[in-house]
Design an enzyme around this catalytic site. Structure first.
Site, PDB file in Angstrom:
ATOM      1  N   ARG A 115      93.298   0.654 -36.879  1.00 17.18           N
ATOM      2  CA  ARG A 115      93.337  -0.778 -37.216  1.00 17.18           C
ATOM      3  C   ARG A 115      93.984  -1.606 -36.109  1.00 17.18           C
ATOM      4  NH1 ARG A 115      91.971  -1.376 -42.694  1.00 17.18           N
ATOM      5  NH2 ARG A 115      92.739   0.232 -44.105  1.00 17.18           N
ATOM      6  N   GLY A 128      77.239  -5.378 -48.949  1.00 16.90           N
ATOM      7  CA  GLY A 128      77.430  -6.667 -49.614  1.00 16.90           C
ATOM      8  C   GLY A 128      78.005  -6.529 -51.020  1.00 16.90           C
ATOM      9  N   ASP A 160      86.444  -8.492 -42.922  1.00 14.70           N
ATOM     10  CA  ASP A 160      86.286  -7.841 -41.613  1.00 14.70           C
ATOM     11  C   ASP A 160      84.821  -7.548 -41.307  1.00 14.70           C
ATOM     12  OD1 ASP A 160      86.145  -5.908 -43.632  1.00 14.70           O
ATOM     13  OD2 ASP A 160      87.537  -4.515 -42.687  1.00 14.70           O
ATOM     14  N   ASP A 209      78.835  -4.959 -45.164  1.00 15.55           N
ATOM     15  CA  ASP A 209      77.945  -3.817 -45.006  1.00 15.55           C
ATOM     16  C   ASP A 209      76.856  -3.931 -46.082  1.00 15.55           C
ATOM     17  OD1 ASP A 209      77.264  -1.243 -43.922  1.00 15.55           O
ATOM     18  OD2 ASP A 209      78.365  -0.271 -45.526  1.00 15.55           O
ATOM     19  N   ASP A 214      89.269   0.286 -40.084  1.00 20.94           N
ATOM     20  CA  ASP A 214      89.835   1.638 -40.004  1.00 20.94           C
ATOM     21  C   ASP A 214      88.806   2.730 -40.245  1.00 20.94           C
ATOM     22  OD1 ASP A 214      89.519   1.037 -42.864  1.00 20.94           O
ATOM     23  OD2 ASP A 214      90.624   2.901 -43.180  1.00 20.94           O
ATOM     24  N   GLY A 256      91.571  -4.699 -44.137  1.00 21.60           N
ATOM     25  CA  GLY A 256      90.750  -4.832 -42.931  1.00 21.60           C
ATOM     26  C   GLY A 256      90.726  -6.206 -42.291  1.00 21.60           C
ATOM     27  N   LYS A 279      76.891  -6.221 -40.657  1.00 18.50           N
ATOM     28  CA  LYS A 279      75.983  -5.084 -40.433  1.00 18.50           C
ATOM     29  C   LYS A 279      74.701  -5.373 -41.208  1.00 18.50           C
ATOM     30  CE  LYS A 279      78.420  -0.813 -40.040  1.00 18.50           C
ATOM     31  NZ  LYS A 279      78.864   0.421 -40.721  1.00 18.50           N
ATOM     32  N   THR A 300      80.919  -5.442 -52.092  1.00 19.85           N
ATOM     33  CA  THR A 300      82.308  -5.912 -52.230  1.00 19.85           C
ATOM     34  C   THR A 300      82.336  -7.425 -52.403  1.00 19.85           C
ATOM     35  OG1 THR A 300      82.976  -4.123 -50.751  1.00 19.85           O
ATOM     36  CG2 THR A 300      84.603  -5.861 -51.159  1.00 19.85           C
TER      37      THR A 300
HETATM   38  P1  IMP Z   1      80.320  -3.379 -48.507  1.00 16.66           P
HETATM   39  O1  IMP Z   1      80.844  -3.543 -49.897  1.00 16.66           O
HETATM   40  O2  IMP Z   1      79.349  -2.234 -48.422  1.00 16.66           O
HETATM   41  O3  IMP Z   1      79.762  -4.636 -47.917  1.00 16.66           O
HETATM   42  O4  IMP Z   1      81.505  -2.852 -47.625  1.00 16.66           O
HETATM   43  C1  IMP Z   1      82.411  -3.683 -47.059  1.00 16.66           C
HETATM   44  C2  IMP Z   1      83.659  -2.893 -46.704  1.00 16.66           C
HETATM   45  O5  IMP Z   1      83.335  -1.572 -46.240  1.00 16.66           O
HETATM   46  C3  IMP Z   1      84.361  -3.544 -45.551  1.00 16.66           C
HETATM   47  O6  IMP Z   1      85.304  -4.476 -45.993  1.00 16.66           O
HETATM   48  C4  IMP Z   1      85.009  -2.373 -44.855  1.00 16.66           C
HETATM   49  O7  IMP Z   1      86.277  -2.115 -45.424  1.00 16.66           O
HETATM   50  C5  IMP Z   1      84.120  -1.201 -45.140  1.00 16.66           C
HETATM   51  N1  IMP Z   1      83.225  -0.898 -44.003  1.00 16.66           N
HETATM   52  C6  IMP Z   1      81.890  -1.033 -43.952  1.00 16.66           C
HETATM   53  N2  IMP Z   1      81.397  -0.661 -42.766  1.00 16.66           N
HETATM   54  C7  IMP Z   1      82.447  -0.283 -42.016  1.00 16.66           C
HETATM   55  C8  IMP Z   1      82.584   0.199 -40.666  1.00 16.66           C
HETATM   56  O8  IMP Z   1      81.638   0.366 -39.871  1.00 16.66           O
HETATM   57  N3  IMP Z   1      83.855   0.482 -40.260  1.00 16.66           N
HETATM   58  C9  IMP Z   1      84.944   0.337 -41.077  1.00 16.66           C
HETATM   59  N4  IMP Z   1      84.855  -0.114 -42.335  1.00 16.66           N
HETATM   60  C10 IMP Z   1      83.620  -0.418 -42.810  1.00 16.66           C
HETATM   61 MG    MG Z   2      87.324  -4.399 -46.116  1.00 18.80          MG
END
Ligand code: IMP
Ligand code: MG
Length: 179
Positions: A166, A106, A101, A104, A160, A45, A132, A108
């Site tokens: 993408r 957090g 990218d 969300d 994506d 991403g 977000k 990851t």
């Molecule tokens: P987290 O671990 O929940 O913070 O998720 C982060 C990962 O989720 C990002 O690197 C994206 O790959 C994916 N992601 C979260 N929200 C979106 C979105 O609205 N569109 C596309 N990918 C998303």
């Molecule tokens: Mg990602």
């Protein structure tokens, strides 16, 4: 049931992205004046953002990539992070900037920071194109933040849905309807 995807609207235009990425690159270049930074992109991403960001950075800059995943083809985070590809470079004593990218929940980044932090870099900073905020479940310090975005599924400019979109030049909101 029929599954229909539709780009509902443009959230961030090509022009807005260009201007903001320049600003982020200027901040990074000021903060690391005279030093070298390693941009660590999280595949896939962050690739589009990283390539634009790197070309606006004026200090010495390396690029390396990691692949982690918490998503299948779904739009919800599983909370579980799998590491698929590690860095090529040794980051011991180096300035690391993780380029993402979107943040969300957090989850990851929490795992990535834990793993990279254990390798004794000089410092670790986080640079995300999108944030977000309302979805955050774990506290993550963000040093460079492109845009706060609402709790909607966004695509384009590297992001994506099931590997699609993408290559869009802008960030759009995707509407998915089951009919
Ligand atoms: P987290 O671990 O929940 O913070 O998720 C982060 C990962 O989720 C990002 O690197 C994206 O790959 C994916 N992601 C979260 N929200 C979106 C979105 O609205 N569109 C596309 N990918 C998303
Ligand atoms: Mg990602």
């Amino acid at each position: 049931m029929e599954h229909v995807e539709e780009i509902e609207r443009t959230l961030i235009s090509e022009e807005q992205l260009r201007i903001r990425i320049k600003e982020l690159a200027r901040q990074i270049s000021n903060d690391f004046s005279g030093e070298t930074v390693i941009l660590v992109g999280l595949l896939k991403g962050s690739v589009v953002f990283l390539s634009d960001l790197a070309r606006e950075i004026t200090v010495n800059c390396h690029m390396d990539f990691m692949s982690v995943t918490s998503y299948g083809n779904d739009t919800e985070s599983s909370g579980e992070v799998r590491f698929l590809k590690d860095l090529d470079e040794d980051i011991n004593g180096k300035n690391v900037i993780i380029v993402e990218d979107i943040i969300d929940t957090g989850y990851t980044l929490r795992e990535v920071v834990k793993v990279l932090g254990a390798r004794s870099p000089k410092n670790i900073r986080i640079c995300t194109l999108l944030n977000k905020v309302s979805r955050r479940l774990v506290n993550i310090p963000i040093h460079y933040n492109g845009f706060d975005v609402p709790d909607e599924f966004v695509i384009g400019f590297g992001l994506d849905y099931a590997q699609k979109y993408r290559n869009l030049k802008y960030i759009g909101v995707l509407k998915i309807t089951e009919k």
